[in-house]
Design an enzyme around this catalytic site. Structure first.
Site, short mmCIF file in Angstrom:
data_model
loop_
_atom_site.label_atom_id
_atom_site.label_comp_id
_atom_site.label_asym_id
_atom_site.label_seq_id
_atom_site.Cartn_x
_atom_site.Cartn_y
_atom_site.Cartn_z
CE LYS A 37 4.60 2.67 -4.17
NZ LYS A 37 2.91 2.24 -3.76
CG ASP B 263 3.26 1.43 -0.69
OD1 ASP B 263 4.46 2.13 -0.54
OD2 ASP B 263 2.91 0.87 -1.49
CB ALA C 148 5.78 -8.70 -4.93
CB ALA C 149 7.39 -8.96 1.12
N GLY D 120 0.22 -2.60 2.53
CA GLY D 120 0.02 -2.35 1.23
C GLY D 120 -1.39 -2.22 0.66
CG HIS E 64 4.30 3.74 -9.34
ND1 HIS E 64 2.93 3.93 -8.98
CD2 HIS E 64 4.68 2.67 -9.14
CE1 HIS E 64 2.34 2.96 -8.71
NE2 HIS E 64 3.62 1.90 -8.90
CE1 TYR F 213 -0.40 0.65 -6.84
CE2 TYR F 213 -0.45 1.23 -4.53
CZ TYR F 213 0.27 0.72 -5.38
OH TYR F 213 1.59 0.42 -5.61
P1 NAP Z 1 1.91 -8.89 -1.35
O1 NAP Z 1 1.94 -8.22 -0.13
O2 NAP Z 1 3.13 -9.89 -1.75
O3 NAP Z 1 0.95 -10.26 -1.25
C1 NAP Z 1 -0.39 -10.13 -1.26
C2 NAP Z 1 -1.11 -11.34 -1.32
O4 NAP Z 1 -0.81 -12.15 -0.29
C3 NAP Z 1 -2.54 -10.87 -1.19
O5 NAP Z 1 -3.17 -11.66 -2.35
C4 NAP Z 1 -3.12 -11.17 0.03
O6 NAP Z 1 -4.45 -11.74 0.02
C5 NAP Z 1 -2.09 -12.52 0.51
N1 NAP Z 1 -1.80 -12.32 2.00
C6 NAP Z 1 -1.62 -11.25 2.72
N2 NAP Z 1 -1.35 -11.75 4.14
C7 NAP Z 1 -1.11 -12.95 3.91
C8 NAP Z 1 -1.15 -14.19 4.90
N3 NAP Z 1 -0.70 -13.68 6.15
N4 NAP Z 1 -1.06 -15.37 4.58
C9 NAP Z 1 -1.52 -15.75 3.44
N5 NAP Z 1 -1.72 -14.75 2.35
C10 NAP Z 1 -1.65 -13.48 2.84
O7 NAP Z 1 1.24 -7.98 -2.53
P2 NAP Z 1 1.35 -7.01 -3.60
O8 NAP Z 1 0.23 -6.28 -3.83
O9 NAP Z 1 2.02 -7.42 -4.67
O10 NAP Z 1 2.56 -6.01 -2.73
C11 NAP Z 1 2.11 -5.37 -1.62
C12 NAP Z 1 2.07 -3.89 -1.76
O11 NAP Z 1 3.17 -3.36 -2.64
C13 NAP Z 1 0.87 -3.31 -2.69
O12 NAP Z 1 -0.39 -3.38 -2.37
C14 NAP Z 1 1.30 -1.92 -2.96
O13 NAP Z 1 1.06 -0.93 -2.00
C15 NAP Z 1 2.94 -2.17 -3.25
N6 NAP Z 1 3.34 -2.42 -4.56
C16 NAP Z 1 4.25 -1.68 -5.25
C17 NAP Z 1 4.50 -1.87 -6.56
C18 NAP Z 1 5.36 -0.58 -7.16
O14 NAP Z 1 5.88 -0.77 -8.64
N7 NAP Z 1 6.02 0.38 -6.30
C19 NAP Z 1 4.06 -2.79 -7.42
C20 NAP Z 1 3.45 -3.86 -6.54
C21 NAP Z 1 3.09 -3.65 -5.48
P3 NAP Z 1 -5.57 -11.19 1.04
O15 NAP Z 1 -5.69 -9.78 0.78
O16 NAP Z 1 -6.68 -12.15 0.55
O17 NAP Z 1 -5.10 -11.37 2.18
#
Ligand code: NAP
Length: 323
Positions: free
Chosen positions: A84, A50, A217-218, A22, A117, A55
């Site tokens: 997207k 992704d 947001a996994a 991400g 998106h 972004y």
């Molecule tokens: P996420 O992957 O759920 O979580 C990221 C958070 O967890 C970050 O704050 C990261 O911080 C931390 N993290 C990562 N690896 C870790 C680990 N091994 N241990 C502990 N903490 C960890 O975040 P997200 O951004 O919500 O979702 C991921 C991606 O999905 C986005 O970047 C984007 O590409 C996509 N997305 C798409 C949509 C959509 O509408 N289609 C919406 C939201 C997101 P650090 O960076 O400090 O490690």
């Protein structure tokens, strides 16, 4: 085969690596971090990246991909890049120019996957979140089936290998699937998905229609103020995930990612931290037992982190449906 290259086949025959990197970070994070983090992610083995026009970092992410191609780490065909189509570009005539803008920022000839998106259309223009004088988001009326037809043309033109959607509910997916003259089915639906919001009904629906569910947001999201409900508990502090992690000598994050892979979900993990980027690849090093999977299924509480803080009064707002 290197487990890091593990893929699922999409309904159009292309392959998608099951673990994706991400790239989204909030405005205040310097864009150079997107460049460095993406380069590092490719170096350690991520092949699926992704991104999105929204972004505002496709320039840096594209630069990272190109630099890793230039130094021989990967070839273009080894990388699976998703972009997207943002909500201000849903009018059919705006779709191809929007994709071309992303490609120009990326300095790439094609993307591997281009997805709508969000199904709610916003007023076209330079503002990504256009507002009226009272600060209210200005929406637009577009039939996303017409947007879809424009995406089909982008695929035919070779600007993207595959096309899909994001944040669609099952009725919206059905609308596309039942569209007269449909040329290509969506290959995926990228949605919020994690142990507290496991999307089991949407996943069943997607599987029965040969659509891959991609989880964002996994890890419980980045908990960004204004975008995420901060009253919800922190996923990675969950005691059940902790106990399973301890048993497998892994972290809760890696358990949350592995959970998705074992239920046939493609999973995204955002990190700009080298240690955590590398840690997330440990998802391929072990297996959860049936009991572990059941225990994680039991954590579901239909708890959506992302608020989608606009569009609730739009007829295509996706999150009022059960799934
Ligand atoms: P996420 O992957 O759920 O979580 C990221 C958070 O967890 C970050 O704050 C990261 O911080 C931390 N993290 C990562 N690896 C870790 C680990 N091994 N241990 C502990 N903490 C960890 O975040 P997200 O951004 O919500 O979702 C991921 C991606 O999905 C986005 O970047 C984007 O590409 C996509 N997305 C798409 C949509 C959509 O509408 N289609 C919406 C939201 C997101 P650090 O960076 O400090 O490690």
């Amino acid at each position: 085969m290197d487990p890091k290259s593990q893929c699922l086949e999409l309904n159009d025959g292309h392959l998608i690596p099951v673990l994706g990197f991400g790239t989204y970070a909030p405005e205040e994070v310097p864009k150079s971090e997107a460049l460095e983090a993406t380069k590092y992610a490719i170096e350690v083995g991520f092949r699926h990246i992704d991104g999105a026009y929204l972004y505002k970092n496709e320039e840096q992410v594209g630069q990272a991909i190109r630099s890793k191609i230039a130094d021989g780490t990967v070839k273009r065909e080894d990388i699976f890049y998703t972009s997207k189509l943002w909500a201000t570009f849903l009018r059919p005539e705006l779709v191809r120019p929007a994709l071309e803008k992303s490609l120009k920022n990326l300095q790439l000839d094609y993307v591997d996957l281009y997805i709508i998106h969000f199904p709610v259309a916003l007023k076209p223009g330079d503002e990504l979140l256009p507002r009226d004088e009272n600060g209210k988001i200005i929406m637009d009326t577009v039939d996303f089936c017409h947007t879809w037809e424009a995406l089909e043309k982008c695929k035919d033109a070779g600007l993207t290998k595959s096309i899909g959607v994001s944040n669609f509910n099952h009725q919206q997916l059905e609308k596309i699937l039942n569209k007269p003259g449909l040329k290509y089915k969506p290959v995926c639906n990228q949605v919020e998905c994690h142990p507290y919001f496991n999307q089991s009904k949407l996943l069943d629906f997607c599987k029965s229609n040969d659509i891959v569910l991609v989880a964002y947001a996994a890890l419980g999201s980045q908990r960004l103020k204004g975008w995420v409900n901060l009253n919800h508990p922190v996923l990675l502090e969950d005691p059940v995930l902790h106990a399973i992690a301890k048993k497998h000598k892994q972290t809760s994050a890696v358990i949350a990612l592995r959970y998705q892979l074992q239920r046939g979900v493609v999973v995204l993990a955002k990190s700009y931290n080298k240690k955590r980027i590398k840690e997330n690849l440990q998802v391929f090093d072990f297996e959860l037992t049936t009991e572990d999977m059941k225990a994680i299924d039991g954590l579901n509480r239909n708890m959506r982190y992302y608020l989608a803080p606009y569009g609730a009064d739009h007829p295509e707002y996706p999150f009022t449906e059960e799934f």
